[in-house]
Structures are given as C-alpha cells and as structure tokens.
Design a protein around this motif. Structure first.
Motif, mmCIF file in Angstrom:
data_model
loop_
_atom_site.group_PDB
_atom_site.id
_atom_site.type_symbol
_atom_site.label_atom_id
_atom_site.label_comp_id
_atom_site.label_asym_id
_atom_site.label_seq_id
_atom_site.Cartn_x
_atom_site.Cartn_y
_atom_site.Cartn_z
ATOM 1 N N GLU A 130 -25.487 -55.166 45.848
ATOM 2 C CA GLU A 130 -24.110 -55.130 45.345
ATOM 3 C C GLU A 130 -23.618 -56.548 45.135
ATOM 4 O OE1 GLU A 130 -21.906 -53.195 48.493
ATOM 5 O OE2 GLU A 130 -21.813 -55.033 49.670
ATOM 6 N N ARG A 131 -22.559 -56.702 44.383
ATOM 7 C CA ARG A 131 -22.033 -58.032 44.077
ATOM 8 C C ARG A 131 -21.370 -58.642 45.306
ATOM 9 N NH1 ARG A 131 -20.735 -59.165 38.637
ATOM 10 N NH2 ARG A 131 -19.718 -61.032 39.448
ATOM 11 N N THR A 132 -21.497 -59.964 45.428
ATOM 12 C CA THR A 132 -20.731 -60.690 46.447
ATOM 13 C C THR A 132 -19.426 -61.162 45.790
ATOM 14 O OG1 THR A 132 -21.761 -62.750 45.792
ATOM 15 C CG2 THR A 132 -22.803 -61.553 47.610
ATOM 16 N N ALA A 133 -18.493 -61.590 46.609
ATOM 17 C CA ALA A 133 -17.254 -62.142 46.043
ATOM 18 C C ALA A 133 -17.561 -63.519 45.467
ATOM 19 C CB ALA A 133 -16.208 -62.269 47.137
ATOM 20 N N ASP A 134 -16.885 -63.878 44.384
ATOM 21 C CA ASP A 134 -17.041 -65.221 43.829
ATOM 22 C C ASP A 134 -16.073 -66.151 44.561
ATOM 23 O OD1 ASP A 134 -16.592 -67.587 42.121
ATOM 24 O OD2 ASP A 134 -18.020 -66.558 40.812
ATOM 25 N N VAL A 142 -23.166 -88.637 59.824
ATOM 26 C CA VAL A 142 -22.322 -89.001 60.963
ATOM 27 C C VAL A 142 -20.854 -89.007 60.548
ATOM 28 C CG1 VAL A 142 -21.743 -90.854 62.579
ATOM 29 C CG2 VAL A 142 -24.135 -90.373 62.019
ATOM 30 N N GLY A 143 -20.060 -88.225 61.266
ATOM 31 C CA GLY A 143 -18.626 -88.182 60.978
ATOM 32 C C GLY A 143 -18.202 -86.906 60.278
ATOM 33 N N ALA A 144 -19.157 -86.158 59.696
ATOM 34 C CA ALA A 144 -18.796 -84.909 59.021
ATOM 35 C C ALA A 144 -18.614 -83.803 60.062
ATOM 36 C CB ALA A 144 -19.879 -84.507 58.026
ATOM 37 N N GLU A 145 -17.654 -82.921 59.801
ATOM 38 C CA GLU A 145 -17.489 -81.738 60.650
ATOM 39 C C GLU A 145 -18.344 -80.630 60.037
ATOM 40 O OE1 GLU A 145 -13.954 -78.610 62.000
ATOM 41 O OE2 GLU A 145 -13.767 -79.750 60.151
ATOM 42 N N LEU A 146 -19.310 -80.114 60.798
ATOM 43 C CA LEU A 146 -20.213 -79.094 60.266
ATOM 44 C C LEU A 146 -19.683 -77.707 60.575
ATOM 45 C CD1 LEU A 146 -23.063 -78.444 59.002
ATOM 46 C CD2 LEU A 146 -23.802 -78.107 61.370
ATOM 47 N N ILE A 147 -19.581 -76.869 59.542
ATOM 48 C CA ILE A 147 -19.271 -75.460 59.747
ATOM 49 C C ILE A 147 -20.504 -74.697 59.279
ATOM 50 C CG2 ILE A 147 -17.677 -73.569 59.206
ATOM 51 C CD1 ILE A 147 -16.259 -75.974 60.526
ATOM 52 N N ALA A 148 -21.246 -74.155 60.241
ATOM 53 C CA ALA A 148 -22.497 -73.477 59.906
ATOM 54 C C ALA A 148 -22.194 -72.039 59.496
ATOM 55 C CB ALA A 148 -23.436 -73.498 61.112
ATOM 56 N N VAL A 149 -22.697 -71.639 58.343
ATOM 57 C CA VAL A 149 -22.512 -70.266 57.857
ATOM 58 C C VAL A 149 -23.858 -69.751 57.376
ATOM 59 C CG1 VAL A 149 -20.107 -70.635 57.152
ATOM 60 C CG2 VAL A 149 -21.953 -71.041 55.508
ATOM 61 N N ASP A 150 -23.950 -68.449 57.120
ATOM 62 C CA ASP A 150 -25.191 -67.936 56.563
ATOM 63 C C ASP A 150 -24.954 -67.240 55.213
ATOM 64 O OD1 ASP A 150 -23.846 -65.819 57.761
ATOM 65 O OD2 ASP A 150 -25.431 -65.354 59.210
ATOM 66 N N SER A 151 -24.132 -66.191 55.221
ATOM 67 C CA SER A 151 -23.994 -65.383 54.003
ATOM 68 C C SER A 151 -22.862 -65.890 53.108
ATOM 69 C CB SER A 151 -23.689 -63.954 54.416
ATOM 70 O OG SER A 151 -22.457 -63.939 55.125
ATOM 71 N N ALA A 152 -22.822 -65.330 51.900
ATOM 72 C CA ALA A 152 -21.740 -65.635 50.954
ATOM 73 C C ALA A 152 -20.392 -65.240 51.552
ATOM 74 C CB ALA A 152 -21.989 -64.900 49.635
ATOM 75 N N ALA A 153 -20.372 -64.092 52.272
ATOM 76 C CA ALA A 153 -19.106 -63.627 52.853
ATOM 77 C C ALA A 153 -18.587 -64.628 53.892
ATOM 78 C CB ALA A 153 -19.307 -62.245 53.488
#
Ligand code: CTP
Length: 410
Positions: free
Chosen positions: A311-315, A251-262
C-alpha cells in the motif's frame, strides 16, 4: 584524504602535553594537515618524554616549538618570536590536555611556551583533557574546567574506558574524528547558518514484512550525512533524522533514529516545528506491505510463491507542504529527486507538486553519481525557475553548495 573546506588554510596551533595519549595527537596533526590546515605544534617538556618533536614535524611539514628560551632565526627568544604564533591563529587546540596544563590555564600561569601562547592568543580554545585514574573527576580538575568553559573554552569530553594504568574510568582522549568534529564546530561558529536550525533526513526507509524482513532501497545515507556535516560547518544546529546505522554521526548533530516512512514522517513533523530549513535527502519508500506479519513467515511446502500486497506510504514532503501553509515553518524546504529518465522535466514537476524551494536532481543511471558512491552529479532547481548544473563533485562539496543556496533563501 580530500581537503575539508572549513579547515583549508586555517592556522591551527596544536598544544600537546604530557599524556600517554600523545600518539593520538600525531594522528590528529596528520589528519588536520591532510585536510588542508596549517598546523603549528607546541609541545610541553612532559610531552617530549613520550614522543619527539620530529614525529609532529614529519606529519605537519612545519617546525615544532618546544622551548620558550630557544632562539629562532631572528635571535629572539621563541616566546617573543611566537607571540605572533598565537595572534595570527584561527584556533588553539590542546590535545591531550593534562590536569597540570588545565590548572595552569585556569590560573593564567605562563611558565612555558604553550601557557604563554594560550595567554597571548585571541582565537578560540578547544581543550581535550586526557588523564588517568580519578584525576578527571577530581574537584580541582572540574573547577579548572568550569573556569575555562566560563571563559569560552570549548571542551571535548574525555571518554570512559580502560586507562594505560589498567584502571577504568573517564579520562580517555577521544579518537581523531571526534576531535576534528569539535574543531570544525568551533571554526564554523560564525558561518552562514549560525543561529539557524536545520533538519536533514538520510538513508532509505525500512518497511517491515515480518519481524525479521523488510523492504528497503539502495540509499546509503552518505549524501544526508554529508549535508549534516556541511550544515554544522556552516554554524547551524542540526537534527539528523536517519535510518542509517553504519555511518558516524557528525559531531554536534542530534540524531533521531527512525526506520519506516511512517516513523520518519512523525519525526520530521515533530522536529521541523520552528526549524529554519528541512532538507529531505532520505529515500522514502512509496509503498509498504499492507499488513506486517506478526510471526516470521514460514516457507510452506504447498506455497508455490508468496504474494506481498503493498500500500502507499504518506508523502512526507506533501505533509510538510500542508503544515507550512498553516505555520510558515520550515522557512526553506529542499527535496531530492532520483530519476532514471527525463531528469529535469520530472524534477521540475516534483518541485512544483511538493511545494519546494529547491530540488536537487540526480541521474541515478550514472555510475559516478547517486547511491553508495562518494561523488554526486546533480542539478539544483529552484522555485524561481533557476537551474544550476554542478560538475561531478564529492558529496561534501555538493552539500556545501546546497546549503549556500539554502542560506541565500533564509
Ligand atoms: N519523499 C517524501 N515522502 C515519500 C517519498 C519521497 O517526502 N513518501 C521525498 C524524498 O525524500 C525526496 C523527494 O520526496 O526528497 C522526491 O523523492 P522521489 O522518490 O524521487 O519522488 P517520489 O515522490 O517518490 O516521486 P516518483 O515516485 O514519481 O518518482
């Protein structure tokens, strides 16, 4: 249930008023007590029409107060004997709070023990209204709530749904975890990270193969969510960049939902702008399919096997390191290292390569640490050469210690 540090030995007065939602207040009193709080319940006469004081006494193990006029052991009327109840308390929570009680509080009436205590108390007030029909949205109730909020009361918004009457609307008391979440925020308001903004990443990334399949890893997100809750308990404002759908958002956190590394990279760069700290607890994929098939890949009779080219993802942490060189933010950056061999040497090299202030190293070969379980066994490495091994602890405790170290660096 494990004790919760922010609740441990806190004196909480739970005011219970006459609403069908009182049964949820019994659960709240029980969970607060299990978490280590000392809960003194005050019931109004109307609340007693729904449940008896014994229900609360049974779960809190403490006396329940109902009348202003009863005499305590001292022979003093309860309202005099228990002005001290309000004075020494860390928090007054009124859940469920009826329209009538809100009106009394807004106008300073003091005609029963709860309203007397609310006037006498010097601690913060959390109110969780619950009422049927159109009572919540009535201008009178809204005006009273505004008055109380202007005076500093913390409101737990009621939820929409079906009432006991069968009507549908806004006015349902939220479930216990939501109530406890708000209580934690209020108790944590002056914590070691008060006024700080913290970005936390959680979960394993999903790298698409085709519209229905992806590559992921065993990260559950539990450590990241525990970090978010611990940061909230410490008074921070928290942005949680997460791939997880199964865990309740603190409670109180702002959620930013993402899926991939990018996507996670984009979100981290955008939200860590001006942030005080970034904690990268997510397990970010290092590789992703080089091309994502537009249509579902079919198994064809003539295909002996399927080759996926990766392929590599960005670090992400390396990108943050570059940004930080130019902008100075985030002030403190924390990474995690999951290692299956040469834990400390690999971790130290990672800390240096990624330009971290702290690195939390865990040995994923231990059964009681790492993925999915609720405990973790980690060593915290710091840029100044420090090396702090922590005993096996819950992910909640590990999080508290990590955030203490972060606060120390800020
Ligand atoms: N991390 C990141 N971006 C990636 C991969 C990892 O920011 N593409 C972060 C993780 O969130 C973690 C830290 O880097 O905080 C270390 O992750 P880990 O997977 O242990 O390290 P790698 O960089 O993948 O190193 P290696 O493959 O050599 O173990």
């Amino acid at each position: 249930m494990e004790t919760i540090t922010i609740l441990q030995n806190k004196r909480i007065i739970l005011g219970v008023t006459g609403s069908i939602a009182v049964y949820k207040a019994i659960d709240l009193a029980s969970k607060l007590t299990q978490a280590g709080a000392l809960v003194d319940v005050i019931m109004t006469a109307a609340a007693e029409q729904f449940v008896t004081p014994l229900s609360f006494q049974a779960v809190t193990g403490r006396p329940v107060y109902t009348s202003m006029w009863a005499t305590g052991g001292s022979g003093l009327p309860t309202h005099i004997a228990h002005v001290g109840l309000g004075e020494g308390a860390d928090l007054l929570v009124i859940a469920p709070a009826t329209a009538n009680t809100l009106a009394k509080l807004a106008h300073g009436l003091a005609d029963d023990l709860l309203s007397v205590t609310a006037l006498a108390a010097r601690c913060p007030l959390v109110i969780a209204p619950a009422m049927d029909g159109g009572m919540y949205i009535h201008p009178a109730t809204q005006a009273n709530l505004n008055t109380l909020q202007e005076r500093g009361a913390w409101l737990v918004e009621p939820e929409e749904g079906r009432f006991a009457s069968g009507l549908v609307g806004k006015g349902r008391l939220p479930e216990t975890p939501t109530l406890i979440g708000q209580i934690r925020r209020t108790l944590g308001r002056h914590g070691i990270l008060a006024g700080r903004r913290v970005v936390i990443t959680a979960g394993g990334t999903h790298e698409a193969i085709d519209p229905v399949r992806y590559i992921t890893n065993r990260s559950s997100g539990k450590q990241g969510y525990a970090l978010a809750q611990a940061a909230l308990d410490a008074g921070a404002s928290v942005t949680l960049v997460s791939t997880v759908h199964e865990l309740p958002v603190p409670v109180g956190a702002e959620l930013i939902a993402v899926d991939s590394a990018a996507r996670m990279l984009e979100a981290v760069l955008a939200h860590s702008e001006g942030a005080d700290a970034l904690v990268m607890a997510a397990a970010v994929a290092d590789f992703r399919p080089a091309t994502v098939a537009e249509q579902k890949i079919k198994k064809q009779d003539d295909t002996a096997g399927l080759r996926l080219e990766l392929e590599r993802t960005a670090d992400i942490l390396l990108s943050v390191k570059e940004k930080r060189k130019k902008t100075g933010w985030p002030q403190v950056v924390v990474g995690f290292a999951a290692e299956s061999e040469n834990l400390l040497a690999n971790a130290r090299a990672k800390l240096e390569r990624k330009g971290l202030d702290l690195l939390v190293a865990n040995d994923i070969t231990a059964a009681d640490a790492g993925f999915s379980v609720d405990t973790n066994r980690v060593t915290i490495l710091s840029a100044d050469g420090g090396q702090e091994p922590l005993a096996l602890s819950s992910k909640a405790r590990v999080s508290e210690i990590i955030l203490k170290r972060v606060a120390g660096l800020l």
